[in-house]
Each structure stands twice: as structure tokens, then as C-alpha cells.
Scaffold this active site. Sequence first.
Site, PDB file in Angstrom:
ATOM      1  N   ASP A   1     -20.183  51.477 -54.665  1.00 34.52           N
ATOM      2  CA  ASP A   1     -20.897  52.195 -53.618  1.00 34.52           C
ATOM      3  C   ASP A   1     -22.256  51.514 -53.445  1.00 34.52           C
ATOM      4  OD1 ASP A   1     -21.688  54.418 -51.873  1.00 34.52           O
ATOM      5  OD2 ASP A   1     -22.970  54.968 -53.576  1.00 34.52           O
ATOM      6  N   ARG A   2     -22.838  51.594 -52.251  1.00 35.12           N
ATOM      7  CA  ARG A   2     -24.121  50.921 -52.035  1.00 35.12           C
ATOM      8  C   ARG A   2     -25.317  51.811 -52.362  1.00 35.12           C
ATOM      9  NH1 ARG A   2     -26.434  49.225 -46.182  1.00 35.12           N
ATOM     10  NH2 ARG A   2     -27.432  51.267 -46.476  1.00 35.12           N
ATOM     11  N   ASP A   3     -25.519  52.846 -51.553  1.00 38.55           N
ATOM     12  CA  ASP A   3     -26.726  53.672 -51.659  1.00 38.55           C
ATOM     13  C   ASP A   3     -26.634  54.634 -52.831  1.00 38.55           C
ATOM     14  OD1 ASP A   3     -27.736  52.461 -49.310  1.00 38.55           O
ATOM     15  OD2 ASP A   3     -26.448  53.789 -48.115  1.00 38.55           O
TER      16      ASP A   3
ATOM     17  N   THR B   1     -18.880  51.475 -48.589  1.00 39.87           N
ATOM     18  CA  THR B   1     -20.026  52.338 -48.293  1.00 39.87           C
ATOM     19  C   THR B   1     -19.841  53.130 -47.010  1.00 39.87           C
ATOM     20  OG1 THR B   1     -22.419  52.310 -47.812  1.00 39.87           O
ATOM     21  CG2 THR B   1     -21.174  50.354 -47.206  1.00 39.87           C
TER      22      THR B   1
ATOM     23  N   CYS C   1     -17.732  52.341 -43.510  1.00 38.17           N
ATOM     24  CA  CYS C   1     -17.224  53.308 -42.538  1.00 38.17           C
ATOM     25  C   CYS C   1     -18.376  53.707 -41.618  1.00 38.17           C
ATOM     26  CB  CYS C   1     -16.677  54.541 -43.255  1.00 38.17           C
ATOM     27  SG  CYS C   1     -16.285  55.906 -42.105  1.00 38.17           S
TER      28      CYS C   1
ATOM     29  N   HIS D   1     -18.225  55.956 -39.214  1.00 44.01           N
ATOM     30  CA  HIS D   1     -17.920  57.204 -38.522  1.00 44.01           C
ATOM     31  C   HIS D   1     -18.749  58.383 -39.041  1.00 44.01           C
ATOM     32  CE1 HIS D   1     -14.139  54.742 -38.336  1.00 44.01           C
ATOM     33  NE2 HIS D   1     -14.380  54.960 -37.051  1.00 44.01           N
TER      34      HIS D   1
ATOM     35  N   CYS E   1     -11.849  60.325 -39.631  1.00 42.12           N
ATOM     36  CA  CYS E   1     -11.256  59.010 -39.876  1.00 42.12           C
ATOM     37  C   CYS E   1     -10.619  58.977 -41.266  1.00 42.12           C
ATOM     38  CB  CYS E   1     -12.318  57.922 -39.767  1.00 42.12           C
ATOM     39  SG  CYS E   1     -13.574  58.014 -41.068  1.00 42.12           S
TER      40      CYS E   1
ATOM     41  N   ASP F   1     -21.950  56.974 -57.447  1.00 39.68           N
ATOM     42  CA  ASP F   1     -22.881  57.948 -58.015  1.00 39.68           C
ATOM     43  C   ASP F   1     -22.566  59.394 -57.650  1.00 39.68           C
ATOM     44  OD1 ASP F   1     -23.641  57.377 -55.314  1.00 39.68           O
ATOM     45  OD2 ASP F   1     -25.571  58.350 -55.707  1.00 39.68           O
TER      46      ASP F   1
END
Length: 526
Positions: free
Chosen positions: A359-361, A401, A436, A438, A444, A473
Amino acid sequence: MTAPAYSVVIPSVGRPSLRILLDALRAGAGPAPAVVVVVDDRRVPDRPLDLPVWDLLQVVPGPARGPAAARNVGWRATATPWVAFLDDDVRPGPDWPAGLAADLAGLAPSVAGSQGRLRVPLPAGRRPTDWERVTAGLATARWATADMAFRRTALVRAGGFDERFRRAYREDADLALRLQALGWSLVQGARAVDHPVRPASRWVSVRSQAGNADDALMRRLHGSDWRRRAGAPRGRLPRHAATTLAASTALAGLAGLAAARAGRRAALPARRAARPARPAGPAWARRAAVGGGLAWLAGTVEFAVARIAPGPRTPAEVVTMAATSAAIPPAAVAHRVRGELSARRAGPLLPAAVAVLFDRDGTLVHDVPYNGDPVLVDPVPGALAALTRLRAVGVPVGVVTNQSGIGRGRLTRDQVERVNARVEELLGPFDTWQLCPHAPADGCGCRKPEPGLVLAAASALGVPAARCVVIGDVGTDVAAARAAGARAVLVPTPVTRPDEVRSAPAVAADLPSAVELALAILGGRR
């Protein structure tokens, strides 16, 4: 157009030419590499390498199992989108860095590699020797890693160089064919390096016949038409086999004659005197010795003449060609037989069968809601070390992400892409990005906790989803992994709910610990 960042990897066995190469690189005009990795691949490093003082230089120990293994060690120690390989005996010109940058700029994403041009300086005023002509053949070789830049993503996808090739011979063609089979293409660049002819003993052509064993492995891995697809000349192995068969036939005939002679000597003198004189040995042995010997002589003379005619024809060269022309055919056949026996059970080098997705953030970088400003990108502690650990062992890494700010109208896709680019600047390249765009109401199949992003990343990497570990996270990261059939590791942050921690299949205190846990899972230890 801005050239992509690149690293240079140089496997070395300690040749004096290494210092010449490094000095030329350091003085070259154009974008400097992020790092120059010298892989010290000497079996016994009995003295320090002759190296310039250069802050971009990094020396790593090699496994001393040949250039394929050394190159794997080298590129896995880098973190740039492109890796340029140079041999330690080439001499780049003063504009080589600029030429590489121009060759790489604007290449289509489907291009896996760019080959430099090899120039082999030959002596003026005389014809080249046999060894000089062999070296000059590098100028027309395809995908020679004496100067070859590869996209890091392609190296990861292919699994790097095949370390079963222990010599500097076919490992480059093997990698090129595997990349093409995966849908990549390779191109010829405009940059150039000089490849001087190395000093060699008069028996170098005999020792080089060991490459016939690699040809057997190439045929096993890539089929009987691998030479056509790799642009490799056919060689003289069929003629060497015929010459060797003729020599074997002659030797068998001589052995038969010797055995017959020994049998007659063992007979009683009286009986021998009473018999009429008989021909010296069986007829088959005489025919084999004479016919085989003449065929061997014809094959050897033809081979020697073919090598002597284009050369300088000095007495020393003529003697060397005559001697090695007799030794090469049996050496070539013996190595080919050895290679065929070794390659009987050889299977294809499998691409990386595992991957770690992040995951990024909140996982890789501190969470800034709806961040569209690259300046605000701030990696979490240990992120670079964790990613470097995975890259060092050849595990592909990707990002999955949710970016609903695009669908909500809070961000543009271009802003998100610029933030992603900043993440790569700080943490190195990722082998796939899946996002994504959306909003939650769009329904979606890609927005986590749905499995779409994880499945897309696994597909892009050529890895089964079940062999992926997702590190995130929050609970939606874990849920997306479960829905895709992947494994998951949770790294809690202040926004992680207690119930998400309790229900997570694996929990780590920080990102480096999560990566070690992921490697244990993928290695079957968890």
C-alpha cells in the site's frame, strides 16, 4: 526529454583495464550514473583492486561462479530503473554517459534493453591473427553484455541472468531470448565503446571450445533454432565431429593392428614358421587405419588452412594454427558431449515466482489526505531499507493504492502520477504500479477491499496471486489480499483500528520487520 536514472555494473576479475574504464566513466560527459557497482569476482582477492577515488563507486564481493552470477549480484545491489552492464576490459569514449542517456530517453515501455556498439581496434599494417579475428566478431554480436543496458523491471521479470552459464559466452543470448519470449524487445543504441584485444596464450582457441557445452544448454532451453533467433553463427561443430570420428577410426584400426601383431608374437615359433606369411593384421584394421588417418589429415589440413589464410602467416602464427587445428576438433566434441549430458535434465530458468505488494499512503509514505504535491511525499522510517532488502534478493515489488481523490474530483491523475514519481525518486523503482481512481460509490472491482488491484499487480509481474504478500496499514489492505488469494502483513499506524489488528493474519511493528515476515511467508517458514 529527461533521461532515466541508471546505474553501471562492472563484473571484474582484477584486470588492469578496470582502472582505465573507471577513469573514463568518471571523466565522461553527460548524466552521471546513480552508482557504479564493481563486482569483485576474483576467486582469491589477494590484493586490492586498482580503483580511483570516486564517491559514486561501490565495490561488492562476487560469488566467483562466472559473469552471469556476478552480474546478478551487481544489478540487485542497485535501485535505478535502468542498469548498464560493462565488461572490465572495455574503454568508453568521453561522451559515453551522454550517449547512453540519449539511447535510453524515450524508449517505449516494451523495450527491455539497449545495446551499445562495440569497436574492436585491430593492428594497422598487417592482417589480424586468429585470436584478433575472434575478438573482432564481438562487433557484430547481438546483445553482448560488454555494453548492454537493461530495464530493471525486465531483469526482475526474467529472473536475471541464468547462472548455469558459467562462462562469458551464451548468458547474454539466453537472457535476450527469455526476454523476447516474455514479450519484450531489445534495440541497438548509438553509443559505442572500444573493446581491445586481450593478450592470450597460443592455446586460447582450444580452451574456448568449452563454450560448446553452453551451446548444448542453449539448445535444451531454447530449441534447435536458437541460433537463428539469437543471430549466432553456426560454427564448425559438424566438421569437428567428422574429423574426430575419422581420428577415432584410425586409432581403432591401429589398435586392431597392434593386437594382431601381439597375438602373432605370442604364437609358438614352430607353428609360426610352418605357416605361410600372412598380411600384417586384419583387413578391417588396415582399412580403418589408412582411411581414417587420411580423412583426419584432410579435415585437419582444411581447418588449418582456413585459419592460416586470412592471418598474418608469420611462422609463429602458422605453427600455432597447425597445432591448435589438430587439438580443437576433439576438444570441441568432448565439451559438447559433456554439455549434452549436463543439460539432460535442465529446465527453463523460472521468473521470480513471488512478489511483495505495498500500500502507498500510510505504509510506504506518511499519509497526506488527497496529496497531489510531490513536495509533501515523506517516506516512513525504514522504507528504503525494506525495499532494498527485497531488491537484493530479486523479489519483485509493486504498489497497490486506492486514489479515490481522482474520482471525487479532488485530484487529477497527473497529480497522482507526479506524486508516484516522487515516491520512486526517494525509494527506487517499483516493478508495477496499480491504482484505483474510483470513488467508493462507483462500485468498481479494483478499489480495496476488492481484489482487483492485487490481481492486476500479480498478473503484471507474472506471479500467482497466491505467491504474493500484501503489506498495508489498514484492514482493507488485508481484505484485498484475502479476496485475491494472497497473503497479508499488517503494519499498524495510529489510524489502524484495534479490531483490524486482532483479525490480521500477521502483524509487524515496522516496515523492515514486515518485509522479513513476508520473506518468511514466501519461503514457507510461516
